[in-house]
Design a protein around this motif. Structure first.
Motif, PDB file in Angstrom:
ATOM      1  N   GLU A  71       0.832  -1.205   0.000  1.00 22.96           N
ATOM      2  CA  GLU A  71       0.000   0.000   0.000  1.00 22.96           C
ATOM      3  C   GLU A  71       0.867   1.256   0.000  1.00 22.96           C
ATOM      4  OE1 GLU A  71      -3.834   2.001   0.283  1.00 22.96           O
ATOM      5  OE2 GLU A  71      -3.221  -0.036  -0.277  1.00 22.96           O
ATOM      6  N   HIS A  75       0.657   0.229  -4.568  1.00 27.06           N
ATOM      7  CA  HIS A  75       0.179  -0.982  -5.246  1.00 27.06           C
ATOM      8  C   HIS A  75      -1.132  -1.449  -4.602  1.00 27.06           C
ATOM      9  CE1 HIS A  75       4.740  -1.758  -6.055  1.00 27.06           C
ATOM     10  NE2 HIS A  75       4.237  -0.850  -6.873  1.00 27.06           N
ATOM     11  N   ARG A  76      -2.205  -0.741  -4.879  1.00 29.42           N
ATOM     12  CA  ARG A  76      -3.460  -0.973  -4.155  1.00 29.42           C
ATOM     13  C   ARG A  76      -4.113  -2.319  -4.484  1.00 29.42           C
ATOM     14  NH1 ARG A  76      -6.367   2.909  -1.666  1.00 29.42           N
ATOM     15  NH2 ARG A  76      -8.312   2.290  -2.686  1.00 29.42           N
ATOM     16  N   LEU A  77      -4.002  -2.779  -5.690  1.00 28.22           N
ATOM     17  CA  LEU A  77      -4.568  -4.090  -6.008  1.00 28.22           C
ATOM     18  C   LEU A  77      -3.831  -5.192  -5.255  1.00 28.22           C
ATOM     19  CD1 LEU A  77      -5.320  -3.778  -9.818  1.00 28.22           C
ATOM     20  CD2 LEU A  77      -6.990  -4.144  -7.994  1.00 28.22           C
ATOM     21  N   SER A  79      -2.042  -4.791  -2.452  1.00 32.91           N
ATOM     22  CA  SER A  79      -2.325  -4.663  -1.018  1.00 32.91           C
ATOM     23  C   SER A  79      -3.713  -5.188  -0.708  1.00 32.91           C
ATOM     24  CB  SER A  79      -2.193  -3.204  -0.568  1.00 32.91           C
ATOM     25  OG  SER A  79      -3.209  -2.384  -1.120  1.00 32.91           O
ATOM     26  N   GLY A  80      -4.657  -4.941  -1.587  1.00 30.92           N
ATOM     27  CA  GLY A  80      -6.007  -5.444  -1.372  1.00 30.92           C
ATOM     28  C   GLY A  80      -6.069  -6.955  -1.311  1.00 30.92           C
ATOM     29  N   TYR A  83      -4.841  -7.902   2.072  1.00 28.99           N
ATOM     30  CA  TYR A  83      -5.802  -7.564   3.120  1.00 28.99           C
ATOM     31  C   TYR A  83      -6.968  -8.562   3.162  1.00 28.99           C
ATOM     32  CZ  TYR A  83      -3.466  -3.020   3.648  1.00 28.99           C
ATOM     33  OH  TYR A  83      -2.550  -2.022   3.883  1.00 28.99           O
ATOM     34  N   LYS A 116     -10.699  -2.834   3.823  1.00 26.64           N
ATOM     35  CA  LYS A 116      -9.678  -2.352   2.893  1.00 26.64           C
ATOM     36  C   LYS A 116      -9.560  -3.278   1.682  1.00 26.64           C
ATOM     37  CE  LYS A 116      -6.359  -1.905   6.050  1.00 26.64           C
ATOM     38  NZ  LYS A 116      -5.064  -1.495   6.674  1.00 26.64           N
ATOM     39  N   GLU A 119     -12.559  -2.772  -0.781  1.00 29.31           N
ATOM     40  CA  GLU A 119     -12.459  -1.458  -1.408  1.00 29.31           C
ATOM     41  C   GLU A 119     -11.517  -1.505  -2.606  1.00 29.31           C
ATOM     42  OE1 GLU A 119     -10.510   2.881  -0.322  1.00 29.31           O
ATOM     43  OE2 GLU A 119     -11.464   1.729   1.294  1.00 29.31           O
ATOM     44  N   ARG A 120     -10.471  -2.312  -2.503  1.00 23.06           N
ATOM     45  CA  ARG A 120      -9.467  -2.377  -3.553  1.00 23.06           C
ATOM     46  C   ARG A 120      -9.733  -3.489  -4.573  1.00 23.06           C
ATOM     47  NH1 ARG A 120      -8.125  -0.301   0.917  1.00 23.06           N
ATOM     48  NH2 ARG A 120      -6.423   1.192   1.226  1.00 23.06           N
ATOM     49  N   ARG A 121     -10.302  -4.600  -4.125  1.00 20.17           N
ATOM     50  CA  ARG A 121     -10.475  -5.758  -5.021  1.00 20.17           C
ATOM     51  C   ARG A 121     -11.923  -5.975  -5.490  1.00 20.17           C
ATOM     52  NH1 ARG A 121      -5.660  -7.787  -6.860  1.00 20.17           N
ATOM     53  NH2 ARG A 121      -6.969  -9.536  -7.529  1.00 20.17           N
ATOM     54  N   PRO A 123     -14.743  -3.383  -5.528  1.00 17.42           N
ATOM     55  CA  PRO A 123     -15.343  -2.064  -5.259  1.00 17.42           C
ATOM     56  C   PRO A 123     -16.862  -2.040  -5.405  1.00 17.42           C
ATOM     57  CG  PRO A 123     -14.207  -2.078  -7.370  1.00 17.42           C
ATOM     58  CD  PRO A 123     -13.833  -3.356  -6.686  1.00 17.42           C
TER      59      PRO A 123
END
Length: 380
Positions: A71, A75-77, A79-80, A83, A116, A119-121, A123
């Motif tokens: 994150e 790299h939000r995808l 990190s998602g 998570y 979290k 939200e990223r994977r 939405p």
């Protein structure tokens, strides 16, 4: 002889707990290699529920930490993905820990990571709170990619599941067929039980009706095409709700539960004999029901029966059950199917050859999820 892969051959409860996690891999919410690392540390310690919590939460913290690193790099995808896996590991970790602040904290970590992660994977999943009596019931609303008012499923958990798992393993395939999903923790379930202290009730048409009232206010929901569904213990809740509230257009029992009192008469014998062919430790039922002990539970469960209730159902009904289910034996599903008053009713029994022959397809969630989703698409 069971056809199920049992990670701990001498402890069915722990093996089922492992499958809870393993079967989430299909939805990006578990990795079999990570779970096996946990399992290798647990081998030889079967029944040590403290160690179970320690190893699962240690892995959850490790994976959440990797998510934080990704994150920070934007790299939000990635990190998602971390998570989501951490969330499920936290939830699996608290599974066998008795009600306590440590249990609530572990679940809060699950919620933190899951929020979290989706939200990223995912939405298309949003948090909602359903008005219920003088409080609210927590839920996730999974919006299908459709235009205009569309059918919707109100999805309840069982004795020891939570919306964070069911919105994925139950909801994703349904949404892919153009049906919205409200995955909700009702009384005695998930977050409503853990963080709000709301115990179970037999008249589940009340929380189900509250869910119906809430979602039908949304413009994307067709109020004439709302189904109610439940897993495991929810296989009692959903038929009860559909039989008592004619607004529901269809009903799915993912595991048929005709008489929950009788089911626990059978389970009590297993508990008293020291057996492990149970889904949860002895504290689970009193906690869920809000009762002080098993005797008080059995008294309360006298109302958790569908004899004389299932006959009132008129909407299309579908029950899916595993032939090798030793948590809720097949005869409960057969008796429920026979009693349901709907003209359009189906009992789908999965055998080992089909896959998904164990309790609520915990040996093969994908099979169950697709069968249920197809039935709903055909009937809503």
């Amino acid at each position: 002889m069971s056809h199920w892969f049992e990670y701990f051959p001498k402890n069915h409860m722990w093996s089922q707990g492992m499958m809870f996690g393993i079967e989430m891999a299909a939805w990006g919410a578990a990795a079999i290699g990570e779970i096996d690392q946990i399992g290798q540390k647990l081998r030889g310690h079967e029944g040590d529920n403290e160690l179970w919590w320690t190893e699962w939460t240690a892995m959850a913290q490790r994976i959440e930490g990797f998510g934080d690193i990704e994150e920070a790099q934007g790299h939000r995808l990635t990190s998602g993905a971390y998570y989501l896996r951490a969330a499920i590991y936290y939830f699996c970790g608290e599974r066998f820990i008795a009600p306590s602040e440590r249990k609530w904290d572990t679940y809060r970590s699950c919620l933190r990571c899951f929020t979290k992660g989706v939200e990223r994977r995912y939405p298309q999943i949003e948090r909602v709170d359903v008005p219920y009596e003088d409080t609210t019931l927590p839920a996730w609303f999974l919006k299908a990619d459709v235009k205009g008012p569309a059918p919707t499923v109100v999805m309840f958990d069982g004795l020891d599941n939570a919306k964070e798992m069911s919105v994925l393993f139950g909801g994703v395939e349904i949404a892919r067929r153009g049906i919205h999903v409200l995955a909700i923790d009702g009384p005695g379930q998930g977050e409503a039980l853990r963080l709000q202290g709301i115990p179970s009730r037999y008249d589940y048409e009340v929380p189900a009706g509250a869910a119906y009232d809430h979602i039908t206010q949304r413009p994307e929901v067709d109020p004439e095409r709302v189904a109610v569904m439940g897993f495991s213990m929810g296989g009692y809740y959903a038929p009860r709700a559909a039989a008592m509230d004619p607004r529901f257009a269809a009903c799915v029992a993912w595991g048929g539960h005709f008489d929950y009192h009788e089911s626990w008469q059978r389970r009590r014998k297993i508990m008293e004999s020291g057996g492990t062919k149970l889904s949860a430790p002895g504290f689970q039922l009193p906690w869920v029901l809000g009762m002080p002990d098993i005797d008080a539970c059995m008294k309360k469960l006298e109302n958790y029966r569908l004899d004389g209730i299932a006959e009132k159902m008129r909407c299309p009904f579908f029950c899916i059950h595993g032939e090798d289910d030793n948590i809720v034996q097949l005869d409960f599903a057969e008796r429920l199917y026979a009693a349901v008053g709907s003209a359009d009713k189906t009992l789908k029994v999965l055998r080992a050859y089909d896959g998904g022959s164990e309790h609520c397809q915990e040996d093969n969630r994908q099979v169950g999820a697709n069968i249920v989703a197809d039935w709903l698409a055909d009937h809503l």
